[in-house]
Write a protein that holds these residues in place. Sequence first.
Motif, PDB file in Angstrom:
ATOM      1  N   GLY A 175       0.794  -1.577  -0.344  1.00  0.00           N
ATOM      2  CA  GLY A 175       0.163   0.150  -0.143  1.00  0.00           C
ATOM      3  C   GLY A 175       0.964   1.248   0.321  1.00  0.00           C
ATOM      4  O   GLY A 175       0.805   2.183  -1.081  1.00  0.00           O
ATOM      5  N   GLY A 176       1.823   1.091   0.901  1.00  0.00           N
ATOM      6  CA  GLY A 176       2.806   2.602   0.770  1.00  0.00           C
ATOM      7  C   GLY A 176       3.430   2.382  -0.011  1.00  0.00           C
ATOM      8  O   GLY A 176       3.450   4.141  -0.499  1.00  0.00           O
ATOM      9  N   LEU A 177       3.835   1.289  -1.199  1.00  0.00           N
ATOM     10  CA  LEU A 177       4.613   1.591  -2.375  1.00  0.00           C
ATOM     11  C   LEU A 177       3.560   2.442  -3.380  1.00  0.00           C
ATOM     12  O   LEU A 177       4.086   2.592  -4.352  1.00  0.00           O
ATOM     13  CB  LEU A 177       5.132   0.129  -2.859  1.00  0.00           C
ATOM     14  CG  LEU A 177       6.226  -0.216  -1.687  1.00  0.00           C
ATOM     15  CD1 LEU A 177       6.576  -1.393  -2.361  1.00  0.00           C
ATOM     16  CD2 LEU A 177       7.407   1.123  -1.740  1.00  0.00           C
ATOM     17  N   VAL A 178       2.442   1.321  -3.301  1.00  0.00           N
ATOM     18  CA  VAL A 178       1.639   1.903  -4.372  1.00  0.00           C
ATOM     19  C   VAL A 178       1.478   3.347  -3.995  1.00  0.00           C
ATOM     20  O   VAL A 178       0.498   4.478  -5.229  1.00  0.00           O
ATOM     21  CB  VAL A 178       0.164   1.149  -4.599  1.00  0.00           C
ATOM     22  CG1 VAL A 178      -0.873   1.608  -4.827  1.00  0.00           C
ATOM     23  CG2 VAL A 178       0.197   0.291  -5.058  1.00  0.00           C
ATOM     24  N   ARG A 179       0.685   4.356  -2.524  1.00  0.00           N
ATOM     25  CA  ARG A 179       0.982   5.319  -2.640  1.00  0.00           C
ATOM     26  C   ARG A 179       2.280   6.211  -3.153  1.00  0.00           C
ATOM     27  O   ARG A 179       1.699   7.295  -3.720  1.00  0.00           O
ATOM     28  CB  ARG A 179       0.845   5.624  -1.483  1.00  0.00           C
ATOM     29  CG  ARG A 179      -0.708   5.324  -0.729  1.00  0.00           C
ATOM     30  CD  ARG A 179      -1.913   5.569  -1.340  1.00  0.00           C
ATOM     31  NE  ARG A 179      -1.624   7.708  -0.987  1.00  0.00           N
ATOM     32  CZ  ARG A 179      -3.184   7.767  -0.848  1.00  0.00           C
ATOM     33  NH1 ARG A 179      -3.441   7.959  -1.656  1.00  0.00           N
ATOM     34  NH2 ARG A 179      -3.082   8.895   0.015  1.00  0.00           N
ATOM     35  N   GLY A 212       3.791   5.801  -5.894  1.00  0.00           N
ATOM     36  CA  GLY A 212       4.084   5.535  -7.562  1.00  0.00           C
ATOM     37  C   GLY A 212       2.674   6.249  -7.643  1.00  0.00           C
ATOM     38  O   GLY A 212       3.297   6.513  -8.827  1.00  0.00           O
ATOM     39  N   GLN A 213       1.970   6.516  -6.700  1.00  0.00           N
ATOM     40  CA  GLN A 213       0.801   7.665  -7.444  1.00  0.00           C
ATOM     41  C   GLN A 213       1.185   8.880  -7.126  1.00  0.00           C
ATOM     42  O   GLN A 213       0.835   9.869  -7.945  1.00  0.00           O
ATOM     43  CB  GLN A 213      -0.460   7.583  -6.265  1.00  0.00           C
ATOM     44  CG  GLN A 213      -1.227   6.477  -7.141  1.00  0.00           C
ATOM     45  CD  GLN A 213      -2.426   5.692  -5.971  1.00  0.00           C
ATOM     46  OE1 GLN A 213      -2.087   6.687  -4.942  1.00  0.00           O
ATOM     47  NE2 GLN A 213      -3.066   4.971  -6.426  1.00  0.00           N
ATOM     48  N   GLY A 214       2.345   9.759  -6.776  1.00  0.00           N
ATOM     49  CA  GLY A 214       2.736  10.311  -6.234  1.00  0.00           C
ATOM     50  C   GLY A 214       2.473  11.172  -4.957  1.00  0.00           C
ATOM     51  O   GLY A 214       3.200  12.547  -4.801  1.00  0.00           O
ATOM     52  N   TYR A 215       2.392  10.500  -3.699  1.00  0.00           N
ATOM     53  CA  TYR A 215       2.195  10.722  -2.999  1.00  0.00           C
ATOM     54  C   TYR A 215       3.675  11.470  -1.902  1.00  0.00           C
ATOM     55  O   TYR A 215       3.824  10.511  -1.279  1.00  0.00           O
ATOM     56  CB  TYR A 215       0.920  10.475  -2.044  1.00  0.00           C
ATOM     57  CG  TYR A 215       0.108  10.534  -2.687  1.00  0.00           C
ATOM     58  CD1 TYR A 215      -1.027  11.553  -2.234  1.00  0.00           C
ATOM     59  CD2 TYR A 215      -0.807   9.478  -3.274  1.00  0.00           C
ATOM     60  CE1 TYR A 215      -1.742  12.228  -2.844  1.00  0.00           C
ATOM     61  CE2 TYR A 215      -2.068   9.489  -3.627  1.00  0.00           C
ATOM     62  CZ  TYR A 215      -2.546  10.689  -3.752  1.00  0.00           C
ATOM     63  OH  TYR A 215      -3.645  10.728  -4.386  1.00  0.00           O
ATOM     64  N   THR A 216       4.607  12.304  -2.399  1.00  0.00           N
ATOM     65  CA  THR A 216       5.852  11.623  -2.612  1.00  0.00           C
ATOM     66  C   THR A 216       5.903  13.329  -1.007  1.00  0.00           C
ATOM     67  O   THR A 216       7.206  13.426  -0.773  1.00  0.00           O
ATOM     68  CB  THR A 216       7.222  12.081  -2.794  1.00  0.00           C
ATOM     69  OG1 THR A 216       6.437  12.966  -3.995  1.00  0.00           O
ATOM     70  CG2 THR A 216       6.722  10.490  -3.886  1.00  0.00           C
ATOM     71  N   GLU A 217       5.437  14.549  -1.010  1.00  0.00           N
ATOM     72  CA  GLU A 217       5.634  15.515  -0.252  1.00  0.00           C
ATOM     73  C   GLU A 217       6.658  14.828   0.909  1.00  0.00           C
ATOM     74  O   GLU A 217       7.600  15.843   1.698  1.00  0.00           O
ATOM     75  CB  GLU A 217       4.337  16.259  -0.144  1.00  0.00           C
ATOM     76  CG  GLU A 217       3.394  15.728   0.178  1.00  0.00           C
ATOM     77  CD  GLU A 217       2.418  15.005   0.250  1.00  0.00           C
ATOM     78  OE1 GLU A 217       1.017  14.284   0.687  1.00  0.00           O
ATOM     79  OE2 GLU A 217       1.913  14.462  -1.006  1.00  0.00           O
ATOM     80  N   ASN A 218       5.924  13.784   2.292  1.00  0.00           N
ATOM     81  CA  ASN A 218       6.391  14.195   3.709  1.00  0.00           C
ATOM     82  C   ASN A 218       7.740  13.385   3.325  1.00  0.00           C
ATOM     83  O   ASN A 218       8.727  13.511   3.692  1.00  0.00           O
ATOM     84  CB  ASN A 218       5.991  12.774   3.862  1.00  0.00           C
ATOM     85  CG  ASN A 218       4.383  13.056   4.193  1.00  0.00           C
ATOM     86  OD1 ASN A 218       4.309  14.559   4.799  1.00  0.00           O
ATOM     87  ND2 ASN A 218       3.250  12.487   4.429  1.00  0.00           N
ATOM     88  N   LEU A 219       7.778  12.597   1.552  1.00  0.00           N
ATOM     89  CA  LEU A 219       9.445  12.596   1.984  1.00  0.00           C
ATOM     90  C   LEU A 219      10.301  13.191   1.510  1.00  0.00           C
ATOM     91  O   LEU A 219      11.704  13.162   2.343  1.00  0.00           O
ATOM     92  CB  LEU A 219       9.381  11.031   0.850  1.00  0.00           C
ATOM     93  CG  LEU A 219       8.422  10.290   0.704  1.00  0.00           C
ATOM     94  CD1 LEU A 219       8.626   8.900  -0.176  1.00  0.00           C
ATOM     95  CD2 LEU A 219       9.106   8.667   2.065  1.00  0.00           C
ATOM     96  N   LYS A 220      10.166  14.196   0.702  1.00  0.00           N
ATOM     97  CA  LYS A 220      10.952  15.257   0.491  1.00  0.00           C
ATOM     98  C   LYS A 220      11.585  15.703   2.105  1.00  0.00           C
ATOM     99  O   LYS A 220      12.226  16.554   2.149  1.00  0.00           O
ATOM    100  CB  LYS A 220      10.153  16.563   0.111  1.00  0.00           C
ATOM    101  CG  LYS A 220       9.837  15.945  -1.317  1.00  0.00           C
ATOM    102  CD  LYS A 220       9.368  16.790  -2.549  1.00  0.00           C
ATOM    103  CE  LYS A 220       8.216  16.218  -3.717  1.00  0.00           C
ATOM    104  NZ  LYS A 220       7.957  16.907  -4.397  1.00  0.00           N
ATOM    105  N   THR A 221      10.691  16.083   2.573  1.00  0.00           N
ATOM    106  CA  THR A 221      10.904  16.957   4.220  1.00  0.00           C
ATOM    107  C   THR A 221      11.129  16.015   5.456  1.00  0.00           C
ATOM    108  O   THR A 221      10.790  16.092   7.000  1.00  0.00           O
ATOM    109  CB  THR A 221       9.879  17.982   4.725  1.00  0.00           C
ATOM    110  OG1 THR A 221       8.827  17.473   4.688  1.00  0.00           O
ATOM    111  CG2 THR A 221       9.854  19.188   3.332  1.00  0.00           C
ATOM    112  N   GLY A 222      11.163  14.546   5.045  1.00  0.00           N
ATOM    113  CA  GLY A 222      11.711  13.502   6.452  1.00  0.00           C
ATOM    114  C   GLY A 222      11.912  14.010   6.882  1.00  0.00           C
ATOM    115  O   GLY A 222      11.986  13.985   8.293  1.00  0.00           O
ATOM    116  N   PHE A 223      13.517  14.373   6.756  1.00  0.00           N
ATOM    117  CA  PHE A 223      14.441  14.552   8.166  1.00  0.00           C
ATOM    118  C   PHE A 223      14.923  16.004   8.147  1.00  0.00           C
ATOM    119  O   PHE A 223      16.502  16.663   9.075  1.00  0.00           O
ATOM    120  CB  PHE A 223      15.372  14.181   7.331  1.00  0.00           C
ATOM    121  CG  PHE A 223      16.174  13.016   7.015  1.00  0.00           C
ATOM    122  CD1 PHE A 223      16.196  11.508   8.298  1.00  0.00           C
ATOM    123  CD2 PHE A 223      15.549  11.905   5.841  1.00  0.00           C
ATOM    124  CE1 PHE A 223      15.881  11.022   8.595  1.00  0.00           C
ATOM    125  CE2 PHE A 223      15.906  10.930   5.420  1.00  0.00           C
ATOM    126  CZ  PHE A 223      16.348   9.987   6.864  1.00  0.00           C
TER     127      PHE A 223
END
Length: 96
Positions: free
Chosen positions: A40-44, A46-57
């Motif tokens: 489910g996380g990988l699908v999300r 892949g759908q482009g929900y990456t805003e939290n990955l950009k500011t995770g650190f």
Amino acid sequence: MHDDLGILGTVNGISVTASNRLNIIFVISKTVTILAIVIGGLVRIGQGYTENLKTGFDGTTSNPLSISLAFYSGLWAYGGWASLNSVTEELKNPKR
């Protein structure tokens, strides 16, 4: 997890074979659940929900002293918990 152990212990008292089968069912259900979360996380992603990955650190540090202190604090807490059982064995009245 503790509920699984209680159920398995009770069933084990009745039948070892049934306990073994129930344990296999628990392991398979936990594995399927973890796989569903990962997929489910990988699908999300892949759908482009990456805003939290950009500011995770953001707000974290790369100072080696702070990182080593964090690891040491975790190890210290775990070491105290791990030695709790051996310490309570030596007490005469541990409930007191």
